[in-house]
Write a protein that holds these residues in place. Sequence first.
Motif: not given
Length: 198
Positions: A39-41, A46-47, A107-109, A114-118
């Motif tokens: 989704g857009a959110f 992520i971006a 959810r994968t998104s 969260l993976a990016v932040r951690f």
Amino acid sequence: MSLIKLNIKGISYSQTQSGAYALVLSETKGERTLPIIIGAFEAQSIAIALEKEIRPPRPLTHDLFKTFSDRFSIKVIQVIIHKLVDGVFYSSLICERDGLEEIIDARTSDAIALAVRFEAPIFTYENILDKAGVSLKMDEELIIEEDLDSDEIEFSLEEDDDDIEISLSELHAQLNEAVANENYELAAQIRDEISKHS
């Protein structure tokens, strides 16, 4: 079954589903990519996490989760995309606190945001890449595309160095204003224009 490490290759506007985005993951050692419709959110979240220059004035939901986890010494150590059913990806957050490991369904998104932040690695299994992976040549590159429908803007910089200086300072001001107004798509466009002329 062995895990395959994935990297975030890019995010692009989905041509097949209105209002959706395609998050593209690529295997670290190989040519296959894994496109996931989000989704857009989630795409925005992520971006923003990937772009260190853009700081939202208020924490997004995933930022709040990260702050909460840090406060209580919970760390996301990895994300595993473990299942694909009827085109829907299922993921798990592998978390750790006081040496104890917990697995949380997500959810994968959300898991990738969260993976990016951690700064946690993202993995999947061979059978999922076999089912949903797409092979690309290594020299092909995906870029993050923005939905420009309502916020499309044009930039023009003069050849004169003084004009470029003035224009760059104006662009920086516009970038700060766009972030303050939480217009992250516009902020990304301005950031890209600044990087062209920096």
